[in-house]
Every structure is written in C-alpha cells, then in structure tokens.
Design a protein around this motif. Structure first.
Motif, PDB file in Angstrom:
ATOM      1  N   CYS A  33      17.966 -68.925  30.975  1.00  0.00           N
ATOM      2  CA  CYS A  33      18.266 -68.689  32.684  1.00  0.00           C
ATOM      3  C   CYS A  33      18.815 -70.171  33.053  1.00  0.00           C
ATOM      4  O   CYS A  33      18.666 -71.096  32.418  1.00  0.00           O
ATOM      5  CB  CYS A  33      17.148 -68.181  33.388  1.00  0.00           C
ATOM      6  N   GLY A  34      19.039 -70.237  34.367  1.00  0.00           N
ATOM      7  CA  GLY A  34      19.667 -71.471  34.948  1.00  0.00           C
ATOM      8  C   GLY A  34      20.758 -72.073  34.193  1.00  0.00           C
ATOM      9  O   GLY A  34      21.505 -71.352  33.579  1.00  0.00           O
ATOM     10  N   ASP A  35      20.675 -73.317  33.925  1.00  0.00           N
ATOM     11  CA  ASP A  35      21.880 -74.238  33.210  1.00  0.00           C
ATOM     12  C   ASP A  35      21.591 -74.009  31.714  1.00  0.00           C
ATOM     13  O   ASP A  35      22.547 -74.129  30.972  1.00  0.00           O
ATOM     14  CB  ASP A  35      21.929 -75.661  33.400  1.00  0.00           C
ATOM     15  N   ALA A  36      20.709 -73.174  31.073  1.00  0.00           N
ATOM     16  CA  ALA A  36      20.610 -72.725  29.788  1.00  0.00           C
ATOM     17  C   ALA A  36      21.565 -71.782  29.278  1.00  0.00           C
ATOM     18  O   ALA A  36      21.636 -71.720  28.068  1.00  0.00           O
ATOM     19  CB  ALA A  36      19.237 -72.282  29.434  1.00  0.00           C
ATOM     20  N   VAL A  37      22.128 -70.924  30.157  1.00  0.00           N
ATOM     21  CA  VAL A  37      23.275 -70.199  29.932  1.00  0.00           C
ATOM     22  C   VAL A  37      24.368 -70.754  29.447  1.00  0.00           C
ATOM     23  O   VAL A  37      25.460 -70.002  28.941  1.00  0.00           O
ATOM     24  CB  VAL A  37      23.594 -69.246  31.132  1.00  0.00           C
ATOM     25  N   TYR A  38      24.578 -72.097  29.592  1.00  0.00           N
ATOM     26  CA  TYR A  38      25.778 -72.835  29.170  1.00  0.00           C
ATOM     27  C   TYR A  38      25.710 -72.651  27.504  1.00  0.00           C
ATOM     28  O   TYR A  38      26.663 -73.077  27.067  1.00  0.00           O
ATOM     29  CB  TYR A  38      25.700 -74.257  29.719  1.00  0.00           C
ATOM     30  N   ALA A  39      24.547 -72.393  26.857  1.00  0.00           N
ATOM     31  CA  ALA A  39      24.521 -72.253  25.614  1.00  0.00           C
ATOM     32  C   ALA A  39      25.357 -71.183  24.976  1.00  0.00           C
ATOM     33  O   ALA A  39      25.710 -71.172  23.740  1.00  0.00           O
ATOM     34  CB  ALA A  39      22.915 -72.103  25.041  1.00  0.00           C
ATOM     35  N   LEU A  40      25.803 -70.409  25.685  1.00  0.00           N
ATOM     36  CA  LEU A  40      26.665 -69.426  25.450  1.00  0.00           C
ATOM     37  C   LEU A  40      28.192 -69.511  25.790  1.00  0.00           C
ATOM     38  O   LEU A  40      28.866 -68.756  25.297  1.00  0.00           O
ATOM     39  CB  LEU A  40      26.190 -68.017  26.287  1.00  0.00           C
ATOM     40  N   ARG A  41      28.490 -70.827  26.042  1.00  0.00           N
ATOM     41  CA  ARG A  41      29.849 -71.026  26.222  1.00  0.00           C
ATOM     42  C   ARG A  41      30.575 -70.914  24.802  1.00  0.00           C
ATOM     43  O   ARG A  41      30.127 -71.647  23.573  1.00  0.00           O
ATOM     44  CB  ARG A  41      29.943 -72.459  26.665  1.00  0.00           C
ATOM     45  N   ASP A  42      31.804 -70.369  24.654  1.00  0.00           N
ATOM     46  CA  ASP A  42      32.412 -69.790  23.503  1.00  0.00           C
ATOM     47  C   ASP A  42      32.720 -71.400  22.807  1.00  0.00           C
ATOM     48  O   ASP A  42      33.026 -72.490  23.510  1.00  0.00           O
ATOM     49  CB  ASP A  42      33.982 -69.318  23.730  1.00  0.00           C
ATOM     50  N   GLY A  43      32.586 -71.422  21.627  1.00  0.00           N
ATOM     51  CA  GLY A  43      32.975 -72.710  20.654  1.00  0.00           C
ATOM     52  C   GLY A  43      31.876 -73.879  20.691  1.00  0.00           C
ATOM     53  O   GLY A  43      32.172 -74.917  20.277  1.00  0.00           O
TER      54      GLY A  43
END
Length: 98
Positions: A33-43
C-alpha cells in the motif's frame, strides 16, 4: 501461524521489501500500500524480487494506491479497503513494516 505482512514505504528508499520477502513463510501474504506499490513497476528490481518470491495468490496491493500512482500489475491482486479489512481478519497476525 499465517501472517499478513503490510508494507507502505517505497522499495527504492530502503530494504524493507527484501527483508520481508526473506522472512515470509509458506502461508504468509503480502499487502503493498502507499508508495510500496511502486514495487510493481514493470522492469524494476523490486518487481523482479516479487516475481522470484512466487507469491501467486498471496500478493495484494491496495487498489486506490495503484490508481493514484498509475500502476497496473497482473502480479498482485488489487483489493479495496474492505478487502484489506477482510485480509486482516483472515490471517492470524498482521505485521506492518514501519
């Protein structure tokens, strides 16, 4: 005892995500949640770590945070706040990585 691990900090600022992944047991789940979802950015390296962890149906991301950051991922199951509450009740423990 199955645990829901919750991470809300960006995976690019510290090593919470990699530490969490090392400690996950076979029945544990992870909610980004929050900024941790950036972990799902492709590549990205964090996305590679999540793919390697093979969490299958145990990786979740808060839908509102995905939408706010323009991230679309098939790796995580998107949940709303009601889903977050349901996950919290489903698992014996909830561990927030502060």
């Amino acid at each position: 005892m199955p645990t829901l691990h919750v991470i809300s900090h960006s995976p690019f600022g510290d090593d919470r995500l990699s530490s969490c992944l090392r400690l996950l047991a076979g029945e544990d789940a992870l909610l980004l949640c929050g900024d941790a979802v950036y972990a799902l950015r492709d590549g990205s390296e964090p996305q590679r770590l999540l793919q390697t962890a093979a969490l299958e149906q145990r990786l979740f991301a808060l839908d509102e945070d995905l939408q706010a950051r323009g991230i679309h991922s098939e790796l995580a199951n998107a949940v709303d706040y009601q889903g977050f509450v349901a996950l919290s009740l489903h698992y014996d423990k909830v561990n927030s990585w502060l």
